[in-house]
Each structure stands twice: as structure tokens, then as C-alpha cells.
Design a protein around this motif. Structure first.
Motif, PDB file in Angstrom:
ATOM      1  N   GLN A   1       0.890  -1.216   0.029  1.00  0.00           N
ATOM      2  CA  GLN A   1      -0.137  -0.005   0.182  1.00  0.00           C
ATOM      3  C   GLN A   1       0.889   1.453   0.000  1.00  0.00           C
ATOM      4  O   GLN A   1       1.646   1.310   0.834  1.00  0.00           O
ATOM      5  CB  GLN A   1      -0.912  -0.098   1.183  1.00  0.00           C
ATOM      6  CG  GLN A   1      -1.833   1.107   1.108  1.00  0.00           C
ATOM      7  CD  GLN A   1      -2.963   1.335   2.436  1.00  0.00           C
ATOM      8  OE1 GLN A   1      -2.941   0.137   3.220  1.00  0.00           O
ATOM      9  NE2 GLN A   1      -3.472   2.270   2.967  1.00  0.00           N
ATOM     10  N   MET A   2       0.414   2.125  -1.083  1.00  0.00           N
ATOM     11  CA  MET A   2       1.610   3.440  -1.241  1.00  0.00           C
ATOM     12  C   MET A   2       0.644   4.602  -1.193  1.00  0.00           C
ATOM     13  O   MET A   2      -0.170   4.857  -1.684  1.00  0.00           O
ATOM     14  CB  MET A   2       2.171   3.242  -2.494  1.00  0.00           C
ATOM     15  CG  MET A   2       3.092   1.902  -2.818  1.00  0.00           C
ATOM     16  SD  MET A   2       3.821   1.993  -4.252  1.00  0.00           S
ATOM     17  CE  MET A   2       2.506   2.045  -5.433  1.00  0.00           C
ATOM     18  N   ASN A   3       0.976   5.455  -0.107  1.00  0.00           N
ATOM     19  CA  ASN A   3       0.456   6.695   0.160  1.00  0.00           C
ATOM     20  C   ASN A   3       1.360   7.764  -0.072  1.00  0.00           C
ATOM     21  O   ASN A   3       2.423   7.530  -0.097  1.00  0.00           O
ATOM     22  CB  ASN A   3      -0.199   6.584   1.556  1.00  0.00           C
ATOM     23  CG  ASN A   3      -1.013   5.597   1.713  1.00  0.00           C
ATOM     24  OD1 ASN A   3      -2.128   5.249   0.995  1.00  0.00           O
ATOM     25  ND2 ASN A   3      -1.178   4.952   3.225  1.00  0.00           N
ATOM     26  N   ARG A   4       0.614   8.931  -0.168  1.00  0.00           N
ATOM     27  CA  ARG A   4       1.581  10.108  -0.419  1.00  0.00           C
ATOM     28  C   ARG A   4       2.485  10.164  -1.537  1.00  0.00           C
ATOM     29  O   ARG A   4       3.671  10.489  -1.095  1.00  0.00           O
ATOM     30  CB  ARG A   4       1.964  10.802   0.983  1.00  0.00           C
ATOM     31  CG  ARG A   4       0.929  10.895   2.067  1.00  0.00           C
ATOM     32  CD  ARG A   4       1.518  11.566   3.180  1.00  0.00           C
ATOM     33  NE  ARG A   4       2.684  11.383   3.744  1.00  0.00           N
ATOM     34  CZ  ARG A   4       2.639  10.418   4.739  1.00  0.00           C
ATOM     35  NH1 ARG A   4       1.816   9.515   5.227  1.00  0.00           N
ATOM     36  NH2 ARG A   4       4.120  10.145   5.220  1.00  0.00           N
ATOM     37  N   LEU A   5       2.163   9.597  -2.563  1.00  0.00           N
ATOM     38  CA  LEU A   5       2.918   9.291  -3.554  1.00  0.00           C
ATOM     39  C   LEU A   5       3.681  10.767  -4.461  1.00  0.00           C
ATOM     40  O   LEU A   5       2.873  11.617  -4.264  1.00  0.00           O
ATOM     41  CB  LEU A   5       2.323   8.436  -4.758  1.00  0.00           C
ATOM     42  CG  LEU A   5       2.136   6.950  -4.375  1.00  0.00           C
ATOM     43  CD1 LEU A   5       1.063   6.362  -5.361  1.00  0.00           C
ATOM     44  CD2 LEU A   5       3.549   6.239  -4.432  1.00  0.00           C
ATOM     45  N   THR A   6       4.624  10.523  -4.604  1.00  0.00           N
ATOM     46  CA  THR A   6       5.458  11.874  -5.190  1.00  0.00           C
ATOM     47  C   THR A   6       5.923  11.206  -6.612  1.00  0.00           C
ATOM     48  O   THR A   6       5.841  10.023  -7.053  1.00  0.00           O
ATOM     49  CB  THR A   6       6.369  12.400  -4.445  1.00  0.00           C
ATOM     50  OG1 THR A   6       7.623  11.654  -4.680  1.00  0.00           O
ATOM     51  CG2 THR A   6       6.077  12.765  -2.877  1.00  0.00           C
ATOM     52  N   SER A   7       6.449  12.235  -7.667  1.00  0.00           N
ATOM     53  CA  SER A   7       6.949  11.978  -8.615  1.00  0.00           C
ATOM     54  C   SER A   7       8.200  11.229  -8.494  1.00  0.00           C
ATOM     55  O   SER A   7       8.643  10.464  -9.452  1.00  0.00           O
ATOM     56  CB  SER A   7       7.163  13.282  -9.454  1.00  0.00           C
ATOM     57  OG  SER A   7       7.985  14.050  -8.880  1.00  0.00           O
ATOM     58  N   GLU A   8       8.869  11.155  -7.369  1.00  0.00           N
ATOM     59  CA  GLU A   8      10.096  10.486  -7.191  1.00  0.00           C
ATOM     60  C   GLU A   8       9.708   9.193  -7.055  1.00  0.00           C
ATOM     61  O   GLU A   8      10.551   8.160  -6.923  1.00  0.00           O
ATOM     62  CB  GLU A   8      11.015  10.938  -5.876  1.00  0.00           C
ATOM     63  CG  GLU A   8      11.609  12.434  -6.166  1.00  0.00           C
ATOM     64  CD  GLU A   8      12.310  13.016  -5.222  1.00  0.00           C
ATOM     65  OE1 GLU A   8      12.874  13.909  -5.473  1.00  0.00           O
ATOM     66  OE2 GLU A   8      12.217  12.276  -4.075  1.00  0.00           O
ATOM     67  N   ASP A   9       8.496   8.563  -6.965  1.00  0.00           N
ATOM     68  CA  ASP A   9       8.061   7.058  -6.719  1.00  0.00           C
ATOM     69  C   ASP A   9       7.719   6.411  -8.202  1.00  0.00           C
ATOM     70  O   ASP A   9       7.530   5.315  -8.149  1.00  0.00           O
ATOM     71  CB  ASP A   9       6.768   7.043  -5.683  1.00  0.00           C
ATOM     72  CG  ASP A   9       7.199   7.653  -4.559  1.00  0.00           C
ATOM     73  OD1 ASP A   9       6.338   8.516  -3.862  1.00  0.00           O
ATOM     74  OD2 ASP A   9       8.208   7.083  -3.795  1.00  0.00           O
ATOM     75  N   THR A  10       7.616   7.407  -9.310  1.00  0.00           N
ATOM     76  CA  THR A  10       7.444   6.924 -10.353  1.00  0.00           C
ATOM     77  C   THR A  10       8.523   5.842 -10.784  1.00  0.00           C
ATOM     78  O   THR A  10       9.610   6.201 -11.007  1.00  0.00           O
ATOM     79  CB  THR A  10       7.438   8.026 -11.586  1.00  0.00           C
ATOM     80  OG1 THR A  10       6.369   8.803 -11.322  1.00  0.00           O
ATOM     81  CG2 THR A  10       7.451   7.508 -12.893  1.00  0.00           C
ATOM     82  N   ALA A  11       8.180   4.466 -11.111  1.00  0.00           N
ATOM     83  CA  ALA A  11       9.068   3.633 -11.362  1.00  0.00           C
ATOM     84  C   ALA A  11       8.284   2.267 -11.628  1.00  0.00           C
ATOM     85  O   ALA A  11       7.074   2.246 -11.693  1.00  0.00           O
ATOM     86  CB  ALA A  11       9.907   3.098 -10.188  1.00  0.00           C
ATOM     87  N   THR A  12       8.857   1.352 -12.115  1.00  0.00           N
ATOM     88  CA  THR A  12       8.497  -0.039 -12.370  1.00  0.00           C
ATOM     89  C   THR A  12       8.835  -0.779 -11.127  1.00  0.00           C
ATOM     90  O   THR A  12       9.866  -0.904 -10.588  1.00  0.00           O
ATOM     91  CB  THR A  12       9.363  -0.869 -13.330  1.00  0.00           C
ATOM     92  OG1 THR A  12       9.061  -0.122 -14.600  1.00  0.00           O
ATOM     93  CG2 THR A  12       8.578  -2.232 -13.504  1.00  0.00           C
ATOM     94  N   TYR A  13       7.443  -1.437 -10.467  1.00  0.00           N
ATOM     95  CA  TYR A  13       7.650  -1.968  -9.321  1.00  0.00           C
ATOM     96  C   TYR A  13       7.725  -3.345  -9.542  1.00  0.00           C
ATOM     97  O   TYR A  13       6.820  -4.172 -10.083  1.00  0.00           O
ATOM     98  CB  TYR A  13       6.670  -1.638  -8.226  1.00  0.00           C
ATOM     99  CG  TYR A  13       6.891  -0.175  -7.778  1.00  0.00           C
ATOM    100  CD1 TYR A  13       6.715   0.931  -8.706  1.00  0.00           C
ATOM    101  CD2 TYR A  13       7.265   0.068  -6.450  1.00  0.00           C
ATOM    102  CE1 TYR A  13       6.998   2.138  -8.091  1.00  0.00           C
ATOM    103  CE2 TYR A  13       7.391   1.179  -5.941  1.00  0.00           C
ATOM    104  CZ  TYR A  13       7.145   2.453  -6.694  1.00  0.00           C
ATOM    105  OH  TYR A  13       7.641   3.588  -6.227  1.00  0.00           O
ATOM    106  N   PHE A  14       8.668  -4.165  -8.656  1.00  0.00           N
ATOM    107  CA  PHE A  14       8.736  -5.789  -8.792  1.00  0.00           C
ATOM    108  C   PHE A  14       8.379  -6.150  -7.345  1.00  0.00           C
ATOM    109  O   PHE A  14       8.976  -5.819  -6.414  1.00  0.00           O
ATOM    110  CB  PHE A  14      10.115  -6.048  -9.488  1.00  0.00           C
ATOM    111  CG  PHE A  14      10.532  -5.623 -10.541  1.00  0.00           C
ATOM    112  CD1 PHE A  14      10.867  -4.519 -10.749  1.00  0.00           C
ATOM    113  CD2 PHE A  14      10.121  -6.528 -11.886  1.00  0.00           C
ATOM    114  CE1 PHE A  14      11.244  -3.766 -12.367  1.00  0.00           C
ATOM    115  CE2 PHE A  14      10.621  -6.003 -13.321  1.00  0.00           C
ATOM    116  CZ  PHE A  14      11.070  -4.541 -13.110  1.00  0.00           C
ATOM    117  N   CYS A  15       7.972  -7.453  -7.337  1.00  0.00           N
ATOM    118  CA  CYS A  15       7.944  -8.367  -6.242  1.00  0.00           C
ATOM    119  C   CYS A  15       9.029  -9.357  -6.561  1.00  0.00           C
ATOM    120  O   CYS A  15       9.142  -9.955  -7.623  1.00  0.00           O
ATOM    121  CB  CYS A  15       6.582  -8.699  -5.642  1.00  0.00           C
ATOM    122  SG  CYS A  15       5.649 -10.054  -6.736  1.00  0.00           S
ATOM    123  N   ALA A  16       9.650  -9.886  -5.418  1.00  0.00           N
ATOM    124  CA  ALA A  16      10.554 -11.056  -5.523  1.00  0.00           C
ATOM    125  C   ALA A  16      10.603 -11.825  -4.512  1.00  0.00           C
ATOM    126  O   ALA A  16      10.175 -11.414  -3.382  1.00  0.00           O
ATOM    127  CB  ALA A  16      11.951 -10.292  -5.885  1.00  0.00           C
TER     128      ALA A  16
END
Length: 124
Positions: A82-97
Motif C-alpha cells: 500500500q503506497m500513500n502520499r506518492l510523489t513523482s520520485e516514486d515513479t518507477a516499475t515495481y517488482f516483487c521477488a
């Protein structure tokens, strides 16, 4: 063989929220340490959070602490971010591993099973 599939990425304005899902198949996810990583264009993957086998309190990167929450749902064999208070610096491809050793770490090389990734774009 454990397989992981991420979902839930998308477009969100600054200050918004998203919840990413990581669904597992093939084996029970709770035998593995699960990590969330993200990758910015042209950069190496960096750790966002991870949770060891047996549950317990997740570990968070400084950049996400207090804004992101990772949790397991063993009944659905899935992990969520769960991601809150997102900013432009959070723009990315997210992976689980998944790390079959179960220990948990920030090292990409310690994780032997990866999902395909989901794109998160914070715009505006």
C-alpha cells in the motif's frame, strides 16, 4: 516452482495512493522472504520493503518509511504494497521477488524468483 505476478500499477496524481498486489502460484508464498523493489529508467533496482518468512514486521527503505505498508495475506497467497502520499520520485516499475533462503535482504542477487513488474506513474 513459485511464480509471481504483480498488478495494481497505474497513473496517480501527487499525494495519491495505490495498492500493488503480488500474487503467487505454484507454491505457498509464506515459505519465502518476499521483497518489493523498484527500478527507475536507466538505474539499478532498489529495495522498497521486504518481509521474512514467518511474517513479522516488514523492513522499509528510508525513502518509503511511513508512506508505504507491506503486508501478507497467506489465505490468498499474496503480498501487498500500500503506497500513500506518492510523489513523482516514486515513479518507477515495481517488482516483487522471492528469496527462497527466507532471510530477507536488500540485495537483488539474493532473490531468485521475480515477477514481471508493474508500472507506477505519479504525474501532475
Amino acid at each position: 516452482q513459485l511464480q509471481l505476478v504483480e498488478s495494481g500499477g497505474g497513473l496517480v496524481p501527487p499525494g495519491g495512493s495505490l495498492t500493488l498486489s503480488c500474487a503467487a502460484s505454484g507454491l505457498a508464498m509464506d515459505y519465502y522472504c518476499i521483497g518489493w523493489f523498484r527500478q527507475f529508467p536507466g538505474k539499478d533496482r532498489e529495495g522498497v520493503s521486504y518481509i521474512s518468512t514467518g511474517g513479522g514486521t516488514p523492513t522499509y527503505a528510508d525513502s518509503t518509511w511511513g508512506r508505504f505498508t507491506m503486508y501478507r495475506d497467506n489465505a490468498s497467497n499474496a503480498v501487498y504494497l500500500q503506497m500513500n502520499r506518492l510523489t513523482s520520485e516514486d515513479t518507477a516499475t515495481y517488482f516483487c521477488a522471492a528469496d527462497s533462503s527466507g532471510r530477507g535482504s536488500w540485495r537483488v542477487a539474493d532473490y531468485d524468483i521475480w515477477g514481471q513488474g508493474t508500472q507506477v506513474t505519479v504525474f501532475g
